[in-house]
Design an enzyme around this catalytic site. Sequence first.
Site, PDB file in Angstrom:
ATOM      1  N   ALA A   1      41.202  36.212  44.091  1.00  0.00           N
ATOM      2  CA  ALA A   1      42.433  35.454  43.817  1.00  0.00           C
ATOM      3  C   ALA A   1      42.103  33.977  43.598  1.00  0.00           C
ATOM      4  CB  ALA A   1      43.416  35.605  44.984  1.00  0.00           C
TER       5      ALA A   1
ATOM      6  N   LYS B   1      27.894  51.698  45.803  1.00  0.00           N
ATOM      7  CA  LYS B   1      28.816  50.929  46.656  1.00  0.00           C
ATOM      8  C   LYS B   1      28.443  51.186  48.108  1.00  0.00           C
ATOM      9  CE  LYS B   1      32.330  48.181  46.105  1.00  0.00           C
ATOM     10  NZ  LYS B   1      32.724  47.349  44.949  1.00  0.00           N
TER      11      LYS B   1
ATOM     12  N   ASN C   1      38.266  35.665  47.560  1.00  0.00           N
ATOM     13  CA  ASN C   1      37.408  35.193  46.477  1.00  0.00           C
ATOM     14  C   ASN C   1      37.971  35.490  45.082  1.00  0.00           C
ATOM     15  OD1 ASN C   1      34.988  36.514  44.619  1.00  0.00           O
ATOM     16  ND2 ASN C   1      34.566  34.456  45.362  1.00  0.00           N
TER      17      ASN C   1
ATOM     18  N   ASP D   1      31.924  42.253  48.400  1.00  0.00           N
ATOM     19  CA  ASP D   1      33.221  42.857  48.050  1.00  0.00           C
ATOM     20  C   ASP D   1      34.164  42.309  49.128  1.00  0.00           C
ATOM     21  OD1 ASP D   1      34.357  45.197  46.196  1.00  0.00           O
ATOM     22  OD2 ASP D   1      35.256  45.491  48.158  1.00  0.00           O
TER      23      ASP D   1
ATOM     24  N   GLY E   1      46.643  38.588  47.348  1.00  0.00           N
ATOM     25  CA  GLY E   1      45.435  38.198  48.068  1.00  0.00           C
ATOM     26  C   GLY E   1      45.251  36.690  48.045  1.00  0.00           C
ATOM     27  N   PHE E   2      44.292  36.245  48.846  1.00  0.00           N
ATOM     28  CA  PHE E   2      43.930  34.815  48.807  1.00  0.00           C
ATOM     29  C   PHE E   2      42.415  34.660  48.984  1.00  0.00           C
ATOM     30  CE2 PHE E   2      43.115  34.167  53.351  1.00  0.00           C
ATOM     31  CZ  PHE E   2      43.825  35.194  53.935  1.00  0.00           C
TER      32      PHE E   2
HETATM   33  O1  2IT Z   1      33.810  45.692  42.705  1.00  0.00           O
HETATM   34  C1  2IT Z   1      32.873  45.014  42.231  1.00  0.00           C
HETATM   35  O2  2IT Z   1      32.563  45.103  41.042  1.00  0.00           O
HETATM   36  C2  2IT Z   1      32.166  44.109  43.131  1.00  0.00           C
HETATM   37  N1  2IT Z   1      32.535  44.035  44.289  1.00  0.00           N
HETATM   38  C3  2IT Z   1      30.997  43.326  42.641  1.00  0.00           C
HETATM   39  C4  2IT Z   1      29.772  44.154  42.638  1.00  0.00           C
HETATM   40  C5  2IT Z   1      28.496  43.413  42.299  1.00  0.00           C
HETATM   41  O3  2IT Z   1      27.449  44.072  42.368  1.00  0.00           O
HETATM   42  O4  2IT Z   1      28.535  42.234  41.954  1.00  0.00           O
END
Ligand code: 2IT
Length: 445
Positions: A240, A124, A238, A164, A235-236
């Site tokens: 949601a 991440k 991606n 994200d 949320g609003f």
């Molecule tokens: O929390 C998640 O799984 C994402 N933000 C997507 C991560 C990804 O590599 O598609």
Amino acid sequence: MDVKKILADVKAKNPGQDLFLQAVTEVLESIEDFVAKNPKYDQHKIVERMVEPDRIFQFKVEWIDDKGNININRGFRVQFNNAIGPYKGGLRFHPTVTLDTLKFLGFEQTFKNSLTTLPMGGGKGGSDFDPKGKSDNEIMRFCQAFMTELYKYIGPDTDVPAGDIGVGGREIGYLYGMYKKLARENTGVLTGKGGNWGGSILRPEATGFGGVYFVVNMLKSKNLELKGMKIALSGFGNVAWGAALKATELGAKVVCISGPDGYIYDEEGMNAEKIEYMLELRESNNNVVAPFATKFPSAKFIAGKKPWEAKVDIAMPCAIQNELDANDAKTLIANGVKVVCEVSNMGCTADAIHELQKASVAFAPGKAANAGGVGVSGLEMSQNAGHISWTGEEVDKRLHAMMDSIHNNCIKYGTEANGYINYVKGANIAGFIKVADSMIELGVC
Ligand code: 2IT
């Protein structure tokens, strides 16, 4: 495994990292019995090794805004665990991002990616950059500056970031443009790319669609169906948006969405025009949901409140961590909620989960229910590696299969003596086994 001792060590070694500790505590408590019954994991110190990220990069990101001012942000990439495949996980741009946030997300991602059935490790990254109020050019300059550092640490078979919170198709475009320039190659180093330059069909929808497919499975196991159910989303953005689209298509009524400013209650539910407008709201970069009620007369805006006070059958947190607490859980239970499904990562507090489980409400954790997003990212990697693109039907079929597999695993490892499905336990054990067994087979390294 001595859970108390491991948690005490994690706490001592990572002072102030409460989110990371929360995520680790949830996993360790739910796998404790399973690990006790399988001594090989203790013999190889698997749990102690899994709570320590492989490596962490932190870097400075300097960029110039439209007024000519110099701005300094922090960038991070946490490469948590690559036992089963290249590091994989999103980038979050949000003012609250700290190393703690990204360690909790990277840890969760390791288990989630294991559940998808695909060979992806956990990672991440992100920044404390706040996209709110920024112009398109500022976003571009920030993304470019961020990538001039990040590109050193990633690669299509090493570490593959995606979006994200605060990172969508536009940001992935600017990031990928700079990566391509620096690395002099066009490879699947990021997912969530645009359809014209290597992206997979259905990746934008995948997290929300997968979440709804998971809810359908949860309902099925209670002999219920989605059609006619009232849903509150938070949320609003991606996630949601994707959930609203699929839930509405399948005949449910999405009555709530929300923002940092409050929530929308719309008795008539969503339709195509309203769902489309969610995209417009996000692209405005204002991060408020109130304009939704100005645009659609059937919608009411309730300032400063969360959508969990509405009377609904299904609650799906789709925004950020710890957005649903014990009091919200109690209100939902009193209102007869049947399913609470996290589509955000760690959307519910530990106390909220406890309340829901005590009341025998079906509760799914994000690492199970939102895995469709990274799952389709994995499919994007496969398509890129093979220089091919699949149809929407093909991708949807594979997404469905992944969500079904995750649900089956939750039933297999999470069903309790009284028949209640403990999805937290099921997801954590199933996610753990694949990574843990791989670590044993790969040796101490
Ligand atoms: O929390 C998640 O799984 C994402 N933000 C997507 C991560 C990804 O590599 O598609």
